[in-house]
Design a protein around this motif. Sequence first.
Motif, PDB file in Angstrom:
ATOM      1  N   ARG A  51       0.826  -1.212   0.000  1.00 14.77           N
ATOM      2  CA  ARG A  51       0.000   0.000   0.000  1.00 14.77           C
ATOM      3  C   ARG A  51       0.856   1.256   0.000  1.00 14.77           C
ATOM      4  N   GLY A  52       2.128   1.080  -0.309  1.00 19.63           N
ATOM      5  CA  GLY A  52       2.968   2.244  -0.510  1.00 19.63           C
ATOM      6  C   GLY A  52       3.855   2.649   0.639  1.00 19.63           C
ATOM      7  N   GLU A  53       3.916   1.847   1.741  1.00 21.52           N
ATOM      8  CA  GLU A  53       4.848   2.198   2.806  1.00 21.52           C
ATOM      9  C   GLU A  53       6.274   2.075   2.277  1.00 21.52           C
ATOM     10  N   PRO A  54       7.146   3.051   2.568  1.00 21.76           N
ATOM     11  CA  PRO A  54       8.520   2.960   2.087  1.00 21.76           C
ATOM     12  C   PRO A  54       9.189   1.669   2.552  1.00 21.76           C
ATOM     13  N   THR A  55       9.995   1.101   1.682  1.00 18.73           N
ATOM     14  CA  THR A  55      10.668  -0.157   1.992  1.00 18.73           C
ATOM     15  C   THR A  55      11.515  -0.047   3.251  1.00 18.73           C
ATOM     16  N   ASP A  56      12.226   1.083   3.418  1.00 21.67           N
ATOM     17  CA  ASP A  56      13.090   1.195   4.590  1.00 21.67           C
ATOM     18  C   ASP A  56      12.291   1.289   5.892  1.00 21.67           C
ATOM     19  N   ASP A  57      11.093   1.895   5.841  1.00 17.74           N
ATOM     20  CA  ASP A  57      10.249   1.937   7.038  1.00 17.74           C
ATOM     21  C   ASP A  57       9.783   0.537   7.413  1.00 17.74           C
TER      22      ASP A  57
ATOM     23  N   ALA B  11      17.477  -4.521   3.092  1.00 24.90           N
ATOM     24  CA  ALA B  11      18.627  -4.988   3.863  1.00 24.90           C
ATOM     25  C   ALA B  11      19.392  -3.833   4.501  1.00 24.90           C
ATOM     26  N   ALA B  12      19.448  -2.707   3.811  1.00 25.26           N
ATOM     27  CA  ALA B  12      20.204  -1.563   4.319  1.00 25.26           C
ATOM     28  C   ALA B  12      19.645  -1.040   5.632  1.00 25.26           C
ATOM     29  N   CYS B  13      18.351  -1.272   5.886  1.00 31.08           N
ATOM     30  CA  CYS B  13      17.707  -0.756   7.100  1.00 31.08           C
ATOM     31  C   CYS B  13      17.266  -1.862   8.055  1.00 31.08           C
ATOM     32  N   SER B  14      17.660  -3.093   7.777  1.00 28.25           N
ATOM     33  CA  SER B  14      17.219  -4.220   8.590  1.00 28.25           C
ATOM     34  C   SER B  14      18.235  -4.568   9.665  1.00 28.25           C
ATOM     35  N   ARG B  15      17.735  -4.842  10.866  1.00 29.81           N
ATOM     36  CA  ARG B  15      18.586  -5.297  11.972  1.00 29.81           C
ATOM     37  C   ARG B  15      18.908  -6.783  11.860  1.00 29.81           C
TER      38      ARG B  15
END
Length: 306
Positions: free
Chosen positions: A83-89, A115-119
Amino acid sequence: MSTRHFLSMLDFTPEELSGVVRRGIELKKLRNDNVLIEPLKQRVLGMIFEKSSTRTRLSFEAGMIQLGGQAIFLSSRDTQLGRGEPTDDSARVMSRMLDAVMIRTFAHSTLTEFAACSRVPVINGLSDDLHPCQLLADMQTFAEHRGSIKGKTVTWVGDGHNMCNSYIEAAVQFDFNLRICCPKGYEPPARFLQLGGERVSLVRDPREAVAGAHLVTTDVWTSMGQEEEAAQRLELFAALQVNRALLDLAAKDVLFMHCLPAHRGEEISQDLLDDPRSVAWDQAENRLHAQKALLEFLIQPGARPA
């Protein structure tokens, strides 16, 4: 230690990849011997599917269960990503609730952005660029049947798409020679051919391409999202069908693989999967065991294949 991801065969060292393959073989034996091993108890894998799947969903979900963990299936309509939530969010939120995330998607950039924003570890379950989990299964299958693939000759027949790209990466990491046979205009992207260097060659004649090969592999001519090109592709690729007569030109101990699903009568002859040289069913099963080894490697602290 920073979070490890598996988006490409190049994300691990050759030694780590070989260790995952060996562990996959070991986990398969333990399963066949009814030995219970649950290193991922209380661990949860999130699975995001933007592309449909049979083998990817079954192998990851069953794999987590067999390792004592759980898997949650999410289609694109089940998440705010759809639904359009940014991938990094989405990555920041999901990685606070999960122990790993597997994504099967179209654009490879979806994986890299997530991956860049994932723990937690992110695994490429397939993208338009690469399919590294399938290559783990393929390498395990060859090892089980023939031992080391180092120095062997592998022939890819068909479209120079994500599977072919991952075979190029595997040629670099496992040190084998790769011949690619595809129609003009359907070669892998230049960056992958440059990566392969002298290990990779383009051969237009399928008979020349498979001559003396130790492994011959192919895939469907029309992938997901290319349905409008189906008729054109059938005409262009017709001469590249892999059949028993073509396999007869390969090495006497050649193996044939197909990542499935197969279109019998198109990229392969109707009877090829029944040929004793075909190991496609072992290859499909090994998605389960190779990915269990991968999950254990990425999620379980201290679990590093030797």
